[in-house]
Design a protein around this motif. Structure first.
Motif, PDB file in Angstrom:
ATOM      1  N   ALA A   1      17.442 -66.413  32.635  1.00  0.00           N
ATOM      2  CA  ALA A   1      17.551 -66.743  34.061  1.00  0.00           C
ATOM      3  C   ALA A   1      19.012 -66.661  34.519  1.00  0.00           C
ATOM      4  O   ALA A   1      19.296 -66.167  35.621  1.00  0.00           O
ATOM      5  CB  ALA A   1      16.981 -68.138  34.319  1.00  0.00           C
ATOM      6  N   CYS A   2      19.944 -67.102  33.669  1.00  0.00           N
ATOM      7  CA  CYS A   2      21.365 -67.031  34.027  1.00  0.00           C
ATOM      8  C   CYS A   2      21.863 -65.590  34.062  1.00  0.00           C
ATOM      9  O   CYS A   2      22.672 -65.227  34.914  1.00  0.00           O
ATOM     10  CB  CYS A   2      22.196 -67.863  33.052  1.00  0.00           C
ATOM     11  N   LYS A   3      21.381 -64.772  33.141  1.00  0.00           N
ATOM     12  CA  LYS A   3      21.736 -63.348  33.164  1.00  0.00           C
ATOM     13  C   LYS A   3      21.262 -62.718  34.475  1.00  0.00           C
ATOM     14  O   LYS A   3      22.022 -62.017  35.149  1.00  0.00           O
ATOM     15  CB  LYS A   3      21.097 -62.623  31.971  1.00  0.00           C
ATOM     16  N   ASN A   4      20.027 -62.983  34.857  1.00  0.00           N
ATOM     17  CA  ASN A   4      19.519 -62.448  36.122  1.00  0.00           C
ATOM     18  C   ASN A   4      20.328 -62.958  37.305  1.00  0.00           C
ATOM     19  O   ASN A   4      20.624 -62.199  38.236  1.00  0.00           O
ATOM     20  CB  ASN A   4      18.041 -62.810  36.296  1.00  0.00           C
ATOM     21  N   TYR A   5      20.695 -64.234  37.288  1.00  0.00           N
ATOM     22  CA  TYR A   5      21.503 -64.805  38.361  1.00  0.00           C
ATOM     23  C   TYR A   5      22.859 -64.094  38.442  1.00  0.00           C
ATOM     24  O   TYR A   5      23.333 -63.763  39.535  1.00  0.00           O
ATOM     25  CB  TYR A   5      21.692 -66.304  38.118  1.00  0.00           C
ATOM     26  N   ALA A   6      23.465 -63.852  37.290  1.00  0.00           N
ATOM     27  CA  ALA A   6      24.763 -63.174  37.250  1.00  0.00           C
ATOM     28  C   ALA A   6      24.694 -61.799  37.889  1.00  0.00           C
ATOM     29  O   ALA A   6      25.567 -61.416  38.671  1.00  0.00           O
ATOM     30  CB  ALA A   6      25.255 -63.061  35.808  1.00  0.00           C
ATOM     31  N   PHE A   7      23.656 -61.044  37.569  1.00  0.00           N
ATOM     32  CA  PHE A   7      23.547 -59.674  38.073  1.00  0.00           C
ATOM     33  C   PHE A   7      22.970 -59.619  39.484  1.00  0.00           C
ATOM     34  O   PHE A   7      23.500 -58.919  40.343  1.00  0.00           O
ATOM     35  CB  PHE A   7      22.696 -58.826  37.128  1.00  0.00           C
ATOM     36  N   GLU A   8      21.900 -60.351  39.732  1.00  0.00           N
ATOM     37  CA  GLU A   8      21.183 -60.223  41.010  1.00  0.00           C
ATOM     38  C   GLU A   8      21.806 -61.029  42.140  1.00  0.00           C
ATOM     39  O   GLU A   8      21.831 -60.573  43.275  1.00  0.00           O
ATOM     40  CB  GLU A   8      19.725 -60.635  40.821  1.00  0.00           C
ATOM     41  N   THR A   9      22.292 -62.230  41.841  1.00  0.00           N
ATOM     42  CA  THR A   9      22.835 -63.084  42.898  1.00  0.00           C
ATOM     43  C   THR A   9      24.346 -62.941  43.023  1.00  0.00           C
ATOM     44  O   THR A   9      24.865 -62.786  44.127  1.00  0.00           O
ATOM     45  CB  THR A   9      22.462 -64.565  42.637  1.00  0.00           C
ATOM     46  N   LEU A  10      25.042 -62.976  41.896  1.00  0.00           N
ATOM     47  CA  LEU A  10      26.503 -62.894  41.935  1.00  0.00           C
ATOM     48  C   LEU A  10      27.019 -61.462  41.967  1.00  0.00           C
ATOM     49  O   LEU A  10      28.179 -61.234  42.293  1.00  0.00           O
ATOM     50  CB  LEU A  10      27.109 -63.622  40.725  1.00  0.00           C
ATOM     51  N   GLY A  11      26.174 -60.500  41.629  1.00  0.00           N
ATOM     52  CA  GLY A  11      26.588 -59.100  41.637  1.00  0.00           C
ATOM     53  C   GLY A  11      27.576 -58.733  40.543  1.00  0.00           C
ATOM     54  O   GLY A  11      28.323 -57.761  40.682  1.00  0.00           O
ATOM     55  N   LEU A  12      27.581 -59.491  39.456  1.00  0.00           N
ATOM     56  CA  LEU A  12      28.487 -59.168  38.348  1.00  0.00           C
ATOM     57  C   LEU A  12      28.066 -57.868  37.680  1.00  0.00           C
ATOM     58  O   LEU A  12      26.884 -57.504  37.679  1.00  0.00           O
ATOM     59  CB  LEU A  12      28.508 -60.303  37.318  1.00  0.00           C
ATOM     60  N   ASN A  13      29.035 -57.165  37.111  1.00  0.00           N
ATOM     61  CA  ASN A  13      28.752 -55.905  36.430  1.00  0.00           C
ATOM     62  C   ASN A  13      28.535 -56.075  34.944  1.00  0.00           C
ATOM     63  O   ASN A  13      28.003 -55.176  34.302  1.00  0.00           O
ATOM     64  CB  ASN A  13      29.897 -54.914  36.646  1.00  0.00           C
ATOM     65  N   ARG A  14      28.969 -57.229  34.394  1.00  0.00           N
ATOM     66  CA  ARG A  14      28.918 -57.402  32.943  1.00  0.00           C
ATOM     67  C   ARG A  14      28.945 -58.887  32.616  1.00  0.00           C
ATOM     68  O   ARG A  14      29.594 -59.664  33.310  1.00  0.00           O
ATOM     69  CB  ARG A  14      30.138 -56.703  32.345  1.00  0.00           C
ATOM     70  N   ILE A  15      28.238 -59.260  31.556  1.00  0.00           N
ATOM     71  CA  ILE A  15      28.359 -60.601  31.001  1.00  0.00           C
ATOM     72  C   ILE A  15      28.463 -60.480  29.484  1.00  0.00           C
ATOM     73  O   ILE A  15      28.064 -59.470  28.901  1.00  0.00           O
ATOM     74  CB  ILE A  15      27.209 -61.545  31.388  1.00  0.00           C
ATOM     75  N   ILE A  16      29.017 -61.539  28.887  1.00  0.00           N
ATOM     76  CA  ILE A  16      29.167 -61.580  27.436  1.00  0.00           C
ATOM     77  C   ILE A  16      28.638 -62.902  26.903  1.00  0.00           C
ATOM     78  O   ILE A  16      28.376 -63.832  27.671  1.00  0.00           O
ATOM     79  CB  ILE A  16      30.641 -61.415  27.009  1.00  0.00           C
ATOM     80  N   SER A  17      28.525 -62.987  25.593  1.00  0.00           N
ATOM     81  CA  SER A  17      28.356 -64.249  24.881  1.00  0.00           C
ATOM     82  C   SER A  17      29.342 -64.235  23.723  1.00  0.00           C
ATOM     83  O   SER A  17      29.515 -63.209  23.061  1.00  0.00           O
ATOM     84  CB  SER A  17      26.936 -64.433  24.346  1.00  0.00           C
ATOM     85  N   ILE A  18      29.992 -65.368  23.507  1.00  0.00           N
ATOM     86  CA  ILE A  18      30.958 -65.541  22.429  1.00  0.00           C
ATOM     87  C   ILE A  18      30.288 -66.429  21.389  1.00  0.00           C
ATOM     88  O   ILE A  18      29.995 -67.594  21.673  1.00  0.00           O
ATOM     89  CB  ILE A  18      32.252 -66.197  22.959  1.00  0.00           C
ATOM     90  N   ILE A  19      30.042 -65.878  20.202  1.00  0.00           N
ATOM     91  CA  ILE A  19      29.206 -66.575  19.230  1.00  0.00           C
ATOM     92  C   ILE A  19      29.878 -66.616  17.861  1.00  0.00           C
ATOM     93  O   ILE A  19      30.377 -65.593  17.376  1.00  0.00           O
ATOM     94  CB  ILE A  19      27.825 -65.896  19.125  1.00  0.00           C
ATOM     95  N   VAL A  20      29.861 -67.790  17.237  1.00  0.00           N
ATOM     96  CA  VAL A  20      30.328 -67.933  15.867  1.00  0.00           C
ATOM     97  C   VAL A  20      29.437 -67.029  14.993  1.00  0.00           C
ATOM     98  O   VAL A  20      28.213 -67.049  15.137  1.00  0.00           O
ATOM     99  CB  VAL A  20      30.237 -69.406  15.415  1.00  0.00           C
ATOM    100  N   PRO A  21      30.035 -66.220  14.118  1.00  0.00           N
ATOM    101  CA  PRO A  21      29.243 -65.232  13.369  1.00  0.00           C
ATOM    102  C   PRO A  21      28.022 -65.777  12.633  1.00  0.00           C
ATOM    103  O   PRO A  21      26.984 -65.119  12.593  1.00  0.00           O
ATOM    104  CB  PRO A  21      30.253 -64.639  12.386  1.00  0.00           C
ATOM    105  N   ASP A  22      28.111 -66.988  12.066  1.00  0.00           N
ATOM    106  CA  ASP A  22      26.957 -67.492  11.312  1.00  0.00           C
ATOM    107  C   ASP A  22      25.963 -68.289  12.155  1.00  0.00           C
ATOM    108  O   ASP A  22      25.009 -68.857  11.635  1.00  0.00           O
ATOM    109  CB  ASP A  22      27.407 -68.307  10.093  1.00  0.00           C
ATOM    110  N   ASN A  23      26.135 -68.282  13.486  1.00  0.00           N
ATOM    111  CA  ASN A  23      25.197 -68.975  14.366  1.00  0.00           C
ATOM    112  C   ASN A  23      24.043 -68.025  14.722  1.00  0.00           C
ATOM    113  O   ASN A  23      23.978 -67.460  15.811  1.00  0.00           O
ATOM    114  CB  ASN A  23      25.917 -69.474  15.626  1.00  0.00           C
ATOM    115  N   MET A  24      23.158 -67.848  13.765  1.00  0.00           N
ATOM    116  CA  MET A  24      22.063 -66.885  13.927  1.00  0.00           C
ATOM    117  C   MET A  24      21.125 -67.231  15.087  1.00  0.00           C
ATOM    118  O   MET A  24      20.692 -66.325  15.797  1.00  0.00           O
ATOM    119  CB  MET A  24      21.297 -66.721  12.615  1.00  0.00           C
TER     120      MET A  24
END
Length: 182
Positions: A110-133
């Motif tokens: 839902a947040c990804k859709n909000y970022a693209f559809e409502t805020l008009g962002l071109n890109r999003i990321i996630s920053i994840i600790v490598p072993d956080n499967m």
């Protein structure tokens, strides 16, 4: 407010601090952070997000069950600096008592859709600790792909990303029943 089939995401209020602290003070829930949060750090987290709502129009929101409004975590969008560039991250924490029910994926999607559809962002990321499967699976489930490894927050993290195809909503086929299974 953002609503999904089972969740509502809304701005944090001071009244959320005690319940959020129950989640953020748990060692297992916060295993990929330097340490669980003190009550004061939880208060600061809520204030930081409230400031982000004012400054950026987004932040991490309270994730609540629609059926009874119980706060089960946070999810939302946060400005981060990665390799000298300002990025917008979709981040999430879900109470361990609600893991493996698809709530993280549902909220993050839902947040990804909000970022693209409502805020008009071109890109999003996630920053994840490598072993956080589990977090890596959430990112992949909502369409983010592993891009690189970067030194962020004092240690190496895996950076996942997705763009919206230059103004066209980037979508993946996702079935709500499949989300609920994870």
């Amino acid at each position: 407010m953002i609503e999904t089939k089972r969740l509502c995401l809304r701005p944090f209020t001071e009244d959320d601090i005690p319940r959020l602290h129950e989640i953020f003070s748990d060692r297992e829930t916060m295993a990929h952070y330097p340490s669980p949060f003190s009550y004061e750090k939880t208060e600061a987290w809520v204030r930081w997000n409230q400031e982000s709502y004012e400054e950026n129009g987004f932040g991490l929101w309270a994730v609540c069950l629609r059926e009874n409004q119980t706060l089960i975590g946070d999810c939302g969008l946060v400005k981060q600096t990665v390799d000298g560039c300002t990025e917008v991250e979709v981040g999430y924490h879900i109470d361990k008592n609600h893991w493996s029910q698809g709530f993280g994926s549902e909220a993050a999607f839902a947040c990804k859709n909000y970022a693209f559809e409502t805020l008009g962002l071109n890109r999003i990321i996630s920053i994840i600790v490598p072993d956080n499967m589990p977090s890596r699976r959430v990112a992949e489930k909502i369409g983010l792909r592993e891009e690189k490894e970067s030194f962020v927050f004092g240690k190496n993290h895996v950076i996942y990303s997705v763009d919206n195809g230059n103004g066209v909503h980037h979508s993946i086929t996702i079935n709500e029943e499949d989300i609920a299974k994870t």
